[in-house]
Design an enzyme around this catalytic site. Sequence first.
Site, PDB file in Angstrom:
ATOM      1  N   GLY A  25     -35.416  34.088  25.617  1.00 37.04           N
ATOM      2  CA  GLY A  25     -36.358  33.036  25.258  1.00 37.04           C
ATOM      3  C   GLY A  25     -35.837  32.045  24.244  1.00 37.04           C
ATOM      4  O   GLY A  25     -36.612  31.375  23.568  1.00 37.04           O
TER       5      GLY A  25
ATOM      6  N   HIS B 272     -30.543  25.131  34.217  1.00 33.56           N
ATOM      7  CA  HIS B 272     -29.528  25.956  34.861  1.00 33.56           C
ATOM      8  C   HIS B 272     -28.203  25.769  34.120  1.00 33.56           C
ATOM      9  O   HIS B 272     -27.826  24.643  33.797  1.00 33.56           O
ATOM     10  CB  HIS B 272     -29.382  25.540  36.339  1.00 33.56           C
ATOM     11  CG  HIS B 272     -28.394  26.387  37.078  1.00 33.56           C
ATOM     12  ND1 HIS B 272     -28.694  27.643  37.530  1.00 33.56           N
ATOM     13  CD2 HIS B 272     -27.099  26.154  37.407  1.00 33.56           C
ATOM     14  CE1 HIS B 272     -27.621  28.164  38.121  1.00 33.56           C
ATOM     15  NE2 HIS B 272     -26.642  27.277  38.064  1.00 33.56           N
TER      16      HIS B 272
ATOM     17  N   ASN C 261     -34.385  29.225  24.839  1.00 33.15           N
ATOM     18  CA  ASN C 261     -34.781  27.866  25.258  1.00 33.15           C
ATOM     19  C   ASN C 261     -36.247  27.609  24.939  1.00 33.15           C
ATOM     20  O   ASN C 261     -36.611  26.519  24.486  1.00 33.15           O
ATOM     21  CB  ASN C 261     -34.509  27.652  26.750  1.00 33.15           C
ATOM     22  CG  ASN C 261     -33.058  27.295  27.002  1.00 33.15           C
ATOM     23  OD1 ASN C 261     -32.632  26.179  26.750  1.00 33.15           O
ATOM     24  ND2 ASN C 261     -32.283  28.263  27.478  1.00 33.15           N
TER      25      ASN C 261
ATOM     26  N   ASN D 136     -36.572  23.257  35.741  1.00 32.77           N
ATOM     27  CA  ASN D 136     -35.753  24.433  35.438  1.00 32.77           C
ATOM     28  C   ASN D 136     -34.511  24.008  34.682  1.00 32.77           C
ATOM     29  O   ASN D 136     -34.013  22.899  34.867  1.00 32.77           O
ATOM     30  CB  ASN D 136     -35.333  25.080  36.771  1.00 32.77           C
ATOM     31  CG  ASN D 136     -34.432  26.292  36.584  1.00 32.77           C
ATOM     32  OD1 ASN D 136     -34.713  27.188  35.802  1.00 32.77           O
ATOM     33  ND2 ASN D 136     -33.309  26.317  37.305  1.00 32.77           N
TER      34      ASN D 136
ATOM     35  N   MET E 271     -35.832  34.361  36.013  1.00 31.87           N
ATOM     36  CA  MET E 271     -34.863  34.783  37.019  1.00 31.87           C
ATOM     37  C   MET E 271     -35.528  35.118  38.365  1.00 31.87           C
ATOM     38  O   MET E 271     -35.128  36.046  39.056  1.00 31.87           O
ATOM     39  CB  MET E 271     -34.035  35.958  36.487  1.00 31.87           C
ATOM     40  CG  MET E 271     -33.347  35.650  35.158  1.00 31.87           C
ATOM     41  SD  MET E 271     -32.498  34.040  35.092  1.00 31.87           S
ATOM     42  CE  MET E 271     -30.883  34.545  35.678  1.00 31.87           C
ATOM     43  N   ARG E 272     -36.526  34.336  38.722  1.00 33.40           N
ATOM     44  CA  ARG E 272     -37.193  34.477  40.024  1.00 33.40           C
ATOM     45  C   ARG E 272     -37.228  33.126  40.695  1.00 33.40           C
ATOM     46  O   ARG E 272     -37.382  32.101  40.036  1.00 33.40           O
ATOM     47  CB  ARG E 272     -38.642  34.944  39.853  1.00 33.40           C
ATOM     48  CG  ARG E 272     -38.788  36.206  39.066  1.00 33.40           C
ATOM     49  CD  ARG E 272     -38.650  37.430  39.929  1.00 33.40           C
ATOM     50  NE  ARG E 272     -38.491  38.614  39.107  1.00 33.40           N
ATOM     51  CZ  ARG E 272     -38.290  39.827  39.594  1.00 33.40           C
ATOM     52  NH1 ARG E 272     -38.233  40.032  40.893  1.00 33.40           N
ATOM     53  NH2 ARG E 272     -38.140  40.841  38.788  1.00 33.40           N
TER      54      ARG E 272
HETATM   55  C1  GAR Z   1     -30.185  30.121  30.051  1.00 34.61           C
HETATM   56  O1  GAR Z   1     -28.810  29.986  29.781  1.00 34.61           O
HETATM   57  C2  GAR Z   1     -30.538  29.466  31.362  1.00 34.61           C
HETATM   58  O2  GAR Z   1     -29.753  28.354  31.647  1.00 34.61           O
HETATM   59  C3  GAR Z   1     -30.282  30.575  32.332  1.00 34.61           C
HETATM   60  O3  GAR Z   1     -30.753  31.738  31.683  1.00 34.61           O
HETATM   61  C4  GAR Z   1     -30.556  31.580  30.276  1.00 34.61           C
HETATM   62  C5  GAR Z   1     -31.846  31.968  29.573  1.00 34.61           C
HETATM   63  O4  GAR Z   1     -31.654  32.034  28.202  1.00 34.61           O
HETATM   64  N1  GAR Z   1     -30.965  30.345  33.564  1.00 34.61           N
HETATM   65  C6  GAR Z   1     -30.456  30.630  34.768  1.00 34.61           C
HETATM   66  O5  GAR Z   1     -29.378  31.146  34.942  1.00 34.61           O
HETATM   67  C7  GAR Z   1     -31.365  30.243  35.934  1.00 34.61           C
HETATM   68  N2  GAR Z   1     -30.669  30.355  37.168  1.00 34.61           N
HETATM   69  P1  GAR Z   1     -32.881  32.133  27.192  1.00 34.61           P
HETATM   70  O6  GAR Z   1     -33.793  33.262  27.684  1.00 34.61           O
HETATM   71  O7  GAR Z   1     -32.253  32.480  25.894  1.00 34.61           O
HETATM   72  O8  GAR Z   1     -33.576  30.805  27.173  1.00 34.61           O
END
Ligand code: GAR
Length: 197
Positions: free
Chosen positions: A16, A115, A18, A113, A96-97
């Site tokens: 979390g 990425h 972000n 989203n 992640m869904r």
């Molecule tokens: C982030 O780096 C995001 O870009 C990635 O998961 C991480 C979550 O971090 N998302 C993906 O790979 C989506 N396909 P966080 O929970 O610390 O925000």
Amino acid sequence: MGMKFLKLGVLGSGRGTNFVAIQEAILAGKVNAKVQVVVSDMAGAPILDQARRFGLPAEALPAGKFKTRLEPEIEEKLVSILRAHDVEWVILAGYMRVVKPPMLEAFPGRIINIHPSLLPKFKGLEAWKQALEAGEKQAGCTVHYVNAGVDEGAIIEQRVVPILPGDTSESLHARIQVAEHELFPSVIQKLSQAGAA
Ligand code: GAR
């Protein structure tokens, strides 16, 4: 075209960071928005604790039997939760869904989203690792609209991050996350300034 106050629903599966960057930018007055609710598919995800730490509603909604998506009835429940909290924009922050028609039809053009790659390169899981293994000189992150494809919707904005000699998967992901924490709030603020309706 006045400034629009965006009512956000944040979905995440993990740490979390972000979400925290977005919420801190809101509290600092840099983003004209409010997080209405945080929902996770993982009951023990740190993102839920982070939300509670800010005094925000936090709900766990386990996905059911599938690995990469929600059971359709559960996805309908997700729509109900977001609607009950008056959410207008859905922010996928490490969720992640894959989202399917129940969500796409409930929030058309209003799901974004983040990425960890320079899309269209390196879709899917651990995208930074894919970039490192491919011998790229640059990696980065992308905020994009979500559509029925996986990591395929229209790109809103990207940040480039260098890949440095000696980088490990961890050091590269950490550098990308610094860029993510700057990019995601800034994109949400731009959507708000655009009066995005
Ligand atoms: C982030 O780096 C995001 O870009 C990635 O998961 C991480 C979550 O971090 N998302 C993906 O790979 C989506 N396909 P966080 O929970 O610390 O925000």
